[in-house]
Motif scaffolding. Structure first.
Motif, PDB file in Angstrom:
ATOM      1  N   ALA A   1       0.834  -1.206   0.000  1.00 54.15           N
ATOM      2  CA  ALA A   1       0.000   0.000   0.000  1.00 54.15           C
ATOM      3  C   ALA A   1       0.868   1.256   0.000  1.00 54.15           C
ATOM      4  N   HIS A   2       0.274   2.354  -0.418  1.00 55.94           N
ATOM      5  CA  HIS A   2       0.928   3.662  -0.295  1.00 55.94           C
ATOM      6  C   HIS A   2      -0.091   4.673   0.205  1.00 55.94           C
ATOM      7  N   GLY A   3       0.406   5.784   0.713  1.00 60.45           N
ATOM      8  CA  GLY A   3      -0.456   6.742   1.384  1.00 60.45           C
ATOM      9  C   GLY A   3      -0.594   8.057   0.644  1.00 60.45           C
ATOM     10  N   TRP A   4      -1.684   8.755   0.963  1.00 60.19           N
ATOM     11  CA  TRP A   4      -1.909  10.131   0.508  1.00 60.19           C
ATOM     12  C   TRP A   4      -2.321  10.924   1.733  1.00 60.19           C
ATOM     13  N   SER A   5      -1.529  11.926   2.072  1.00 61.20           N
ATOM     14  CA  SER A   5      -1.799  12.729   3.265  1.00 61.20           C
ATOM     15  C   SER A   5      -1.858  14.204   2.904  1.00 61.20           C
ATOM     16  N   TRP A   6      -2.692  14.938   3.608  1.00 65.72           N
ATOM     17  CA  TRP A   6      -2.731  16.397   3.466  1.00 65.72           C
ATOM     18  C   TRP A   6      -2.417  17.075   4.799  1.00 65.72           C
ATOM     19  N   HIS A   7      -1.953  16.290   5.768  1.00 68.33           N
ATOM     20  CA  HIS A   7      -1.548  16.799   7.078  1.00 68.33           C
ATOM     21  C   HIS A   7      -0.020  16.701   7.166  1.00 68.33           C
ATOM     22  N   ALA A   8       0.646  17.846   7.248  1.00 63.78           N
ATOM     23  CA  ALA A   8       2.109  17.858   7.155  1.00 63.78           C
ATOM     24  C   ALA A   8       2.769  17.070   8.282  1.00 63.78           C
ATOM     25  N   GLY A   9       2.165  17.106   9.470  1.00 66.50           N
ATOM     26  CA  GLY A   9       2.747  16.361  10.581  1.00 66.50           C
ATOM     27  C   GLY A   9       2.686  14.866  10.357  1.00 66.50           C
ATOM     28  N   ASP A  10       1.502  14.377   9.972  1.00 70.96           N
ATOM     29  CA  ASP A  10       1.361  12.946   9.693  1.00 70.96           C
ATOM     30  C   ASP A  10       2.257  12.535   8.539  1.00 70.96           C
ATOM     31  N   HIS A  11       2.298  13.365   7.506  1.00 73.08           N
ATOM     32  CA  HIS A  11       3.122  13.029   6.338  1.00 73.08           C
ATOM     33  C   HIS A  11       4.605  12.941   6.717  1.00 73.08           C
ATOM     34  N   GLY A  12       5.060  13.878   7.548  1.00 71.34           N
ATOM     35  CA  GLY A  12       6.458  13.836   7.966  1.00 71.34           C
ATOM     36  C   GLY A  12       6.785  12.584   8.755  1.00 71.34           C
ATOM     37  N   SER A  13       5.882  12.200   9.657  1.00 65.48           N
ATOM     38  CA  SER A  13       6.102  10.985  10.450  1.00 65.48           C
ATOM     39  C   SER A  13       6.118   9.735   9.573  1.00 65.48           C
ATOM     40  N   LEU A  14       5.184   9.677   8.618  1.00 65.12           N
ATOM     41  CA  LEU A  14       5.102   8.507   7.739  1.00 65.12           C
ATOM     42  C   LEU A  14       6.308   8.431   6.818  1.00 65.12           C
ATOM     43  N   THR A  15       6.738   9.566   6.283  1.00 63.87           N
ATOM     44  CA  THR A  15       7.873   9.573   5.365  1.00 63.87           C
ATOM     45  C   THR A  15       9.154   9.175   6.088  1.00 63.87           C
ATOM     46  N   ALA A  16       9.279   9.576   7.349  1.00 67.15           N
ATOM     47  CA  ALA A  16      10.469   9.208   8.118  1.00 67.15           C
ATOM     48  C   ALA A  16      10.564   7.700   8.308  1.00 67.15           C
ATOM     49  N   ARG A  17       9.424   7.034   8.410  1.00 69.71           N
ATOM     50  CA  ARG A  17       9.411   5.587   8.654  1.00 69.71           C
ATOM     51  C   ARG A  17       9.276   4.778   7.375  1.00 69.71           C
ATOM     52  N   PHE A  18       8.550   5.328   6.402  1.00 67.65           N
ATOM     53  CA  PHE A  18       8.255   4.582   5.169  1.00 67.65           C
ATOM     54  C   PHE A  18       8.606   5.465   3.972  1.00 67.65           C
ATOM     55  N   ALA A  19       9.886   5.585   3.720  1.00 67.66           N
ATOM     56  CA  ALA A  19      10.384   6.514   2.705  1.00 67.66           C
ATOM     57  C   ALA A  19       9.727   6.258   1.347  1.00 67.66           C
ATOM     58  N   ALA A  20       9.294   7.333   0.712  1.00 65.56           N
ATOM     59  CA  ALA A  20       8.746   7.316  -0.654  1.00 65.56           C
ATOM     60  C   ALA A  20       7.440   6.529  -0.776  1.00 65.56           C
ATOM     61  N   ARG A  21       6.763   6.296   0.344  1.00 63.85           N
ATOM     62  CA  ARG A  21       5.499   5.552   0.280  1.00 63.85           C
ATOM     63  C   ARG A  21       4.291   6.411   0.634  1.00 63.85           C
ATOM     64  N   CYS A  22       4.495   7.716   0.746  1.00 65.82           N
ATOM     65  CA  CYS A  22       3.379   8.596   1.069  1.00 65.82           C
ATOM     66  C   CYS A  22       3.486   9.881   0.258  1.00 65.82           C
ATOM     67  N   HIS A  23       2.364  10.266  -0.336  1.00 60.37           N
ATOM     68  CA  HIS A  23       2.275  11.467  -1.163  1.00 60.37           C
ATOM     69  C   HIS A  23       1.574  12.559  -0.373  1.00 60.37           C
ATOM     70  N   PHE A  24       2.037  13.817  -0.511  1.00 59.74           N
ATOM     71  CA  PHE A  24       1.455  14.951   0.204  1.00 59.74           C
ATOM     72  C   PHE A  24       0.850  15.926  -0.789  1.00 59.74           C
ATOM     73  N   GLY A  25      -0.380  16.373  -0.510  1.00 55.96           N
ATOM     74  CA  GLY A  25      -0.983  17.360  -1.384  1.00 55.96           C
ATOM     75  C   GLY A  25      -2.501  17.309  -1.345  1.00 55.96           C
TER      76      GLY A  25
END
Length: 332
Positions: free
Chosen positions: A36-60
């Motif tokens: 799975a991969h993620g789509w987030s529009w919350h910068a805090g959640d996106h930062g936490s997810l990207t730190a743990r799961f690099a390149a698996r979450c899109h922000f916008g």
């Protein structure tokens, strides 16, 4: 683990393959669903997810270019935002599965009716005070135009009319809230220099600041991608230029500021949160220049002055009305 994620994992066999998780919480769900991969529009959640799961979450504010064979939407607070997100996902899932998960107290049963235009919704699970719904997208909509869903209103001010543009899900969508209305009456005599609109929402405060103090640099910061997009639309509608950034709280703000101005929200989803504002009050001194100041509007019942005085300096009340107060403190 977020209870909504726990409900998904009770049905884990459904969620193999190329799955998009929209609005996902910052937990270990991506670790449990490796394809799975993620789509987030919350910068805090996106930062936490990207730190743990690099390149698996899109922000916008849009799902992104990556393809997906099914999608899960984690129910947001706003009905209008839910509608946009469901249409954005369903437009790319003709003949395939779209899921909606949320807490009962957040209105998941009511929100499930918003699946009806795409097919026949059915409830798959109810546990952890949450529900999981599914629809096979038989009637795929056209891709929604987010800007066409914006609400505009005119704000008459002493120096002319300001056009405000807000997108679905943004604080006080389509109207001026009482706290900001009071704040606009207390923006005089700001020190010259770099100004920050913290938690900018639709950009009312930042746009007024840029128009009133054209020689000052104005930065507008919000944790939400839809708020940042709204602020950019508001600036453009008034032929103004300012920097708009997304980030998780005051730590994402520039240093060397002369003023921090904020109407901080204390609701996040269906829960009440004060942490972002309290963290701002503790850290503001690190971002303000000598004699720089903080101005804040807040509900009168919130006991912010002791915290302001502890971390910044003497706190004055500039004005009050309709259940709100304007506080000011200067760094010495």
């Amino acid at each position: 683990m977020d209870p909504r994620s726990e409900v998904l994992l009770r049905q884990q066999a459904l969620f193999t393959g190329n799955l998009l998780l929209a609005g996902l919480p910052a937990d270990d769900l991506l670790g449990q669903l490796p394809d799975a991969h993620g789509w987030s529009w919350h910068a805090g959640d996106h930062g936490s997810l990207t730190a743990r799961f690099a390149a698996r979450c899109h922000f916008g504010v849009e799902p992104g270019e990556k393809t997906f064979d099914a999608a899960v939407l984690f129910l947001p607070k706003s009905r209008e935002l839910t509608d946009y997100l469901l249409h954005a996902l369903a437009s790319r899932l003709a003949g395939r599965e779209l899921y909606l998960v949320g807490e009962k107290r957040a209105g998941i049963e009511r929100a499930a009716k918003q699946l009806q235009p795409f097919g026949k919704p059915r409830k798959l699970d109810s546990a952890r005070h949450c529900q999981l719904w599914q629809v096979t997208v038989e009637n795929a909509p056209v891709t929604p135009d987010l800007n066409a869903l914006a609400q505009r209103y005119e704000l008459p001010l002493d120096d002319g009319v300001l056009t405000v543009v807000s997108l679905p899900g943004v604080f006080s969508h389509g109207r001026l809230d009482r706290g900001t209305a009071l704040f606009l009456e207390h923006l005089d005599k700001l020190p010259t220099g770099h100004l920050l609109d913290f938690g900018c929402g639709a950009g009312v405060l930042g746009a007024v600041l840029k128009r009133r103090y054209p020689e000052s640099q104005v930065t507008m910061l919000d944790v939400d991608a839809f708020a940042a997009a709204s602020s950019r639309l508001t600036l453009a509608a008034n032929n103004l230029e300012a920097e708009v950034i997304t980030g998780d709280g005051i730590d994402a703000a520039p240093k060397n500021l002369m003023s921090i101005l904020t109407n901080p929200p204390f609701h996040e989803g269906v829960h009440t949160h004060y942490q972002a504002t309290e963290h701002l009050l503790r850290q503001a001194v690190k971002h303000l220049e000598h004699k720089g100041e903080l101005r804040l509007v807040a509900n009168s019942f919130l006991k912010y002055p002791p915290l302001i005085e502890q971390h910044l300096g003497p706190c004055a009340t500039l004005g009050e009305g309709q259940g709100f107060k304007i506080y000011r403190a200067k760094r010495h």
